[in-house]
Every structure is written in C-alpha cells, then in structure tokens.
Design an enzyme around this catalytic site. Structure first.
Site, PDB file in Angstrom:
ATOM      1  N   CYS A 165       0.801  -1.224   0.000  1.00 47.19           N
ATOM      2  CA  CYS A 165       0.000   0.000   0.000  1.00 47.19           C
ATOM      3  C   CYS A 165       0.836   1.277   0.000  1.00 47.19           C
ATOM      4  O   CYS A 165       0.300   2.364  -0.201  1.00 47.19           O
ATOM      5  CB  CYS A 165      -0.936   0.010   1.200  1.00 47.19           C
ATOM      6  SG  CYS A 165      -1.978  -1.452   1.304  1.00 47.19           S
ATOM      7  N   HIS A 303      -3.525   8.196   5.395  1.00 47.03           N
ATOM      8  CA  HIS A 303      -3.611   6.881   4.750  1.00 47.03           C
ATOM      9  C   HIS A 303      -4.963   6.251   5.086  1.00 47.03           C
ATOM     10  O   HIS A 303      -5.628   5.725   4.204  1.00 47.03           O
ATOM     11  CB  HIS A 303      -2.472   5.989   5.235  1.00 47.03           C
ATOM     12  CG  HIS A 303      -2.472   4.631   4.616  1.00 47.03           C
ATOM     13  ND1 HIS A 303      -2.336   4.423   3.263  1.00 47.03           N
ATOM     14  CD2 HIS A 303      -2.611   3.387   5.174  1.00 47.03           C
ATOM     15  CE1 HIS A 303      -2.370   3.122   2.999  1.00 47.03           C
ATOM     16  NE2 HIS A 303      -2.549   2.476   4.145  1.00 47.03           N
ATOM     17  N   LYS A 332     -10.328   7.472   1.150  1.00 45.38           N
ATOM     18  CA  LYS A 332     -10.718   6.080   0.908  1.00 45.38           C
ATOM     19  C   LYS A 332     -12.197   5.821   1.195  1.00 45.38           C
ATOM     20  O   LYS A 332     -12.730   4.789   0.792  1.00 45.38           O
ATOM     21  CB  LYS A 332      -9.806   5.147   1.705  1.00 45.38           C
ATOM     22  CG  LYS A 332      -8.362   5.207   1.204  1.00 45.38           C
ATOM     23  CD  LYS A 332      -7.448   4.253   1.957  1.00 45.38           C
ATOM     24  CE  LYS A 332      -6.035   4.302   1.386  1.00 45.38           C
ATOM     25  NZ  LYS A 332      -5.327   5.557   1.675  1.00 45.38           N
ATOM     26  N   HIS A 337      -9.717   1.613  -1.195  1.00 48.26           N
ATOM     27  CA  HIS A 337      -8.258   1.551  -1.167  1.00 48.26           C
ATOM     28  C   HIS A 337      -7.747   1.031  -2.515  1.00 48.26           C
ATOM     29  O   HIS A 337      -7.886  -0.151  -2.824  1.00 48.26           O
ATOM     30  CB  HIS A 337      -7.804   0.644  -0.036  1.00 48.26           C
ATOM     31  CG  HIS A 337      -6.343   0.693   0.245  1.00 48.26           C
ATOM     32  ND1 HIS A 337      -5.439   1.371  -0.556  1.00 48.26           N
ATOM     33  CD2 HIS A 337      -5.595   0.139   1.240  1.00 48.26           C
ATOM     34  CE1 HIS A 337      -4.221   1.234  -0.060  1.00 48.26           C
ATOM     35  NE2 HIS A 337      -4.294   0.490   1.024  1.00 48.26           N
ATOM     36  N   PHE A 394       0.969   3.877   4.388  1.00 43.05           N
ATOM     37  CA  PHE A 394       1.618   2.846   5.174  1.00 43.05           C
ATOM     38  C   PHE A 394       1.241   1.474   4.629  1.00 43.05           C
ATOM     39  O   PHE A 394       0.172   1.306   4.039  1.00 43.05           O
ATOM     40  CB  PHE A 394       1.210   2.962   6.647  1.00 43.05           C
ATOM     41  CG  PHE A 394       1.283   4.379   7.168  1.00 43.05           C
ATOM     42  CD1 PHE A 394       2.488   5.072   7.166  1.00 43.05           C
ATOM     43  CD2 PHE A 394       0.150   5.040   7.625  1.00 43.05           C
ATOM     44  CE1 PHE A 394       2.556   6.380   7.623  1.00 43.05           C
ATOM     45  CE2 PHE A 394       0.201   6.341   8.085  1.00 43.05           C
ATOM     46  CZ  PHE A 394       1.416   7.019   8.084  1.00 43.05           C
ATOM     47  N   PHE A 396       1.671  -3.146   4.896  1.00 45.46           N
ATOM     48  CA  PHE A 396       2.082  -4.355   5.602  1.00 45.46           C
ATOM     49  C   PHE A 396       3.599  -4.505   5.487  1.00 45.46           C
ATOM     50  O   PHE A 396       4.214  -4.120   4.489  1.00 45.46           O
ATOM     51  CB  PHE A 396       1.414  -5.589   4.985  1.00 45.46           C
ATOM     52  CG  PHE A 396      -0.054  -5.715   5.312  1.00 45.46           C
ATOM     53  CD1 PHE A 396      -0.544  -5.401   6.563  1.00 45.46           C
ATOM     54  CD2 PHE A 396      -0.950  -6.172   4.351  1.00 45.46           C
ATOM     55  CE1 PHE A 396      -1.895  -5.528   6.870  1.00 45.46           C
ATOM     56  CE2 PHE A 396      -2.301  -6.309   4.642  1.00 45.46           C
ATOM     57  CZ  PHE A 396      -2.770  -5.985   5.902  1.00 45.46           C
TER      58      PHE A 396
END
Length: 410
Positions: A165, A303, A332, A337, A394, A396
């Site tokens: 992301c 984000h 979003k 997203h 941000f 994973f």
C-alpha cells in the site's frame, strides 16, 4: 542534501470514477462513491465482501496494440494516466527519450488475473503449449514499470517499487530523491493496481476487509469512524511528472506544486499491526527533510483505510505530532483503497485541493471513534488555503512513507 528543487508539472489518473484528473476531482468534490457490488466476487467460497471499486471502461485503444500485448489492466491504467500527465507537462519525444528522464512506478504484485489464467490452464492440462509468450510480461513483478518504459521510450533510470500500500507514495518519493540529488531531471512516477478476488480475499483472510457493506456499498468504507470495520479494495492508477525546477522553468511548464520532503522508514515491530510511534518517526523525518515544523502543515491527507488498528495508530501519531488544529481527511471513504495506486491518486487529489483552496472531507465519517477523535477530522467541504500538505501511506511489513508538498503560487 538537496541539490535541486523538485516540482510537479503533470498529473494523470484512472480511478473508480473513470479516466482523468478532472473526473477524479469532480467525484471527490461532489461526494460521489466509487464503490459498488462486484459480480466477480459472488460465488467464491468463504469470501465475505462482495464490493469494491472497479474502473469503468476506458479507451485502452489510445495505447498502440503492440504495447498492449504485454500489458494487463494495471499497466493499461498506468499507460492511460501517464499519457495524461505527460500531455499536461508538455513533454515530447525529445524529453522522454533523453537519458535524464527516468521512471519510478510500481504495483503490489504483477497481474493476478494473468496468474489465474496461466495456472487455470497449466493445472488443468499439465502443459504449457497453450501459454502465450506475452503472458510472462504481465506477471513479472516489474510489469508496470517495464511496460510503461517501453511504451514511453524511456532510456533513463527505471525503478520498480513494490511496497504494497506504500508503493505509489514510495515511488514518488524515490523519484523526488533522484531529481533532488541531480541524478535525473525528469521522473514519471506513481503506482497502479487491478482488482481481483484474491486481492479482496487476502484482506478478508487477515480480517482486515470490510464485511458489512454488501447491502450499502457506498457507505462501506468508513475511515476514522466508530463503526469502521475494514478495507474496501479498489483499482486504478495515479501518475505524476516530477521535474527539476530549473528544467521546468526553462521549458515554460506550469508548476503545479513542489515536493519539499520525503521519508520512508520501516516499522520492524510487527508484520501487520502498525505502530503509532513508528508512524510518528516517519512523519517527523519527512518534516525534517522539508525543513519545516509541524505547525506549518495546513492539511494532512491520511492513509486511513478504515481498519480499527491502522486508523487508530495513524490518528494517535497525528495527534502527538500536530495536536487537533491541522485538518485531516482520508479519501478512501469515497473510492476505497486503490492499493499501489493510492499514493499517486491521493497525491494528485491533494495537489488539486491546494490549487482549489478546498479540503475534501472524509466520506462516511459520521461518528469519529474515541481513539480517532483527537485530530481535526474534516467532515464537510472546507475552504482553506493550503501552503504545505502532508501525505501519508503505510503498508504491511512496516513500510511507512510520508511526503511533504508545497503550493507554489496563489
């Protein structure tokens, strides 16, 4: 050390609203939702979400067939967006083919649809005889960057970022650094992704997907809200042209904004759970790179994907750094997203907010959660002059990114 100032001279977008930056902006300003039920998600065992943000039909024919043969949807989205950005920047073959022009574009992975088609044939037939030679070029991890470089005749450096992301934001940041260091004069940058059931399924397996919006797709994505329950996945592309300021002025190009700071730091504490402290360090480093204080930021494009943990961690970091004075919103809630495209599309929208002196609110934010209420959540269209904006993304794996953008004219 910044040897060169870096400006934005072109922007292009493909989103769940359709093709073009104007279409993107119109959707945001009018509060439209880009989320709907997706027939392809129905009937898949165990998959709870049935919604997402799909790109309406775009004219892929503006990309010659000889280039489309190796492109999946994500590369086509990027190609359409790049053409729009290049046209706005006024770049011609002379600039594109120069070794001082490079590219920094990525996707989360290669084309999942192409992978599905490949393995559906291979596992059924146990043979590769029916596989087209062009399929690999849609699957490879740098498919977006490589296809775009071939299509645009890029001969400078090509970076293929793959940071989930954070991909789009990191791609822009690395392009900014290449120009600021004097290594390139122009960089085409951003990210793209295509929506596939496995994308939605990945978030569902991780209990990070919104599962309550099947009957109300438009209201499913609820960043910072007390009733938020996960990500709504989407697709698209956001591409920008960054340029050495002296080069842009010499060409007489319109300067849309300036990038003055960037940070990408890793949160190594947990693969999936974000840390407010780590997010705060990333934001502080971007502000330091820009040589400004938190008080100088006029708007924060968060984000905020609508997950309980992610939104809470970002809100905590923002409150610690900025208090509750600086306006904050996430886009979003409008379009979901868009994964690797999110950094590009949301940066483009932030630049437009600066130009229009208008802040787009967080859609579907009716009841800010207690853990997210310490920041200045924007709940309706707000007229405001924005000189400096912060853009966060941000991912994973703890890949945190922040950009600082400055308005360059009144």
């Amino acid at each position: 050390m910044h040897l060169q100032r870096v400006v934005i001279t072109g922007m292009g977008a493909v989103s769940p609203y359709g093709c073009g930056v104007e279409t993107l902006w119109d959707g945001f300003v009018n509060g439209r939702s880009g989320i709907s039920r997706i027939p392809e998600l129905e009937g898949i065992g165990g998959l709870r979400p049935q919604i997402g943000g799909k790109v309406p039909a775009c004219n892929a024919g503006i990309i010659p067939r000889k280039f489309r043969r190796t492109m999946s949807d994500l590369s086509i989205f990027a190609g359409i967006s790049a053409l729009e950005a290049i046209a706005q920047a006024g770049l011609g073959p002379e600039q594109l083919e120069d070794m001082r022009t490079g590219l920094s574009v990525g996707s989360t992975i290669g084309s999942t649809m192409t992978l599905e088609n490949f393995f559906a044939s291979f596992l059924r037939e146990r043979s590769i005889e029916g596989i087209r030679s062009t399929e690999f070029f849609k699957i490879m991890n740098h498919t977006c960057a490589a296809n775009l470089a071939q299509f645009l005749s890029i001969s400078g450096r090509v970076l293929a970022v793959s940071a989930a992301c954070s991909t789009g934001c990191q791609s822009i940041g690395l392009a900014y650094e290449a120009i600021a260091a004097g290594k390139q004069d122009i960089m085409i940058c951003g990210g793209a992704d295509e929506l596939h059931p496995l994308t939605v399924g990945t978030f569902d397996i991780l209990d990070a997907a919104s599962i309550s919006g099947n009957d109300d797709p438009a209201g499913a994505s609820r960043p910072f809200d007390a009733s938020r329950n996960g990500v709504v996945c989407s697709e698209g592309a956001g591409i920008l042209v960054l340029e050495n300021r002296d080069s842009a002025m010499k060409r007489g190009a319109e300067i849309l904004a300036e990038i003055t700071g960037f940070s990408s730091l890793c949160d190594s504490g947990n693969m999936a759970s974000p840390s407010a402290e780590a997010i705060g360090r990333c934001i502080a480093a971007a502000l330091d790179d820009s040589n400004i204080s938190p008080a100088q930021i006029d708007y924060i494009n968060a984000h905020a994907t609508g997950t309980p943990q992610g939104d809470a961690a970002e809100a905590s970091a923002l409150e610690e750094t900025f208090g509750n004075a600086t306006p904050v919103s996430s886009l979003k809630g409008h379009i979901g997203h868009t994964m690797a495209a999110s950094g590009g599309l949301e940066t483009i929208a932030t630049v437009r907010m600066m130009a229009e002196k208008t802040i787009i609110p967080t859609a579907n934010l009716a009841d800010p959660a207690p853990e997210c209420s310490g920041i200045n959540n924007v709940l309706q269209l707000q007229a405001r002059k924005i000189t400096y904006a912060l853009k966060n993304n941000f991912a994973f794996g703890g890949i945190n990114t922040s950009l600082v953008i400055r308005r360059t004219n009144d």
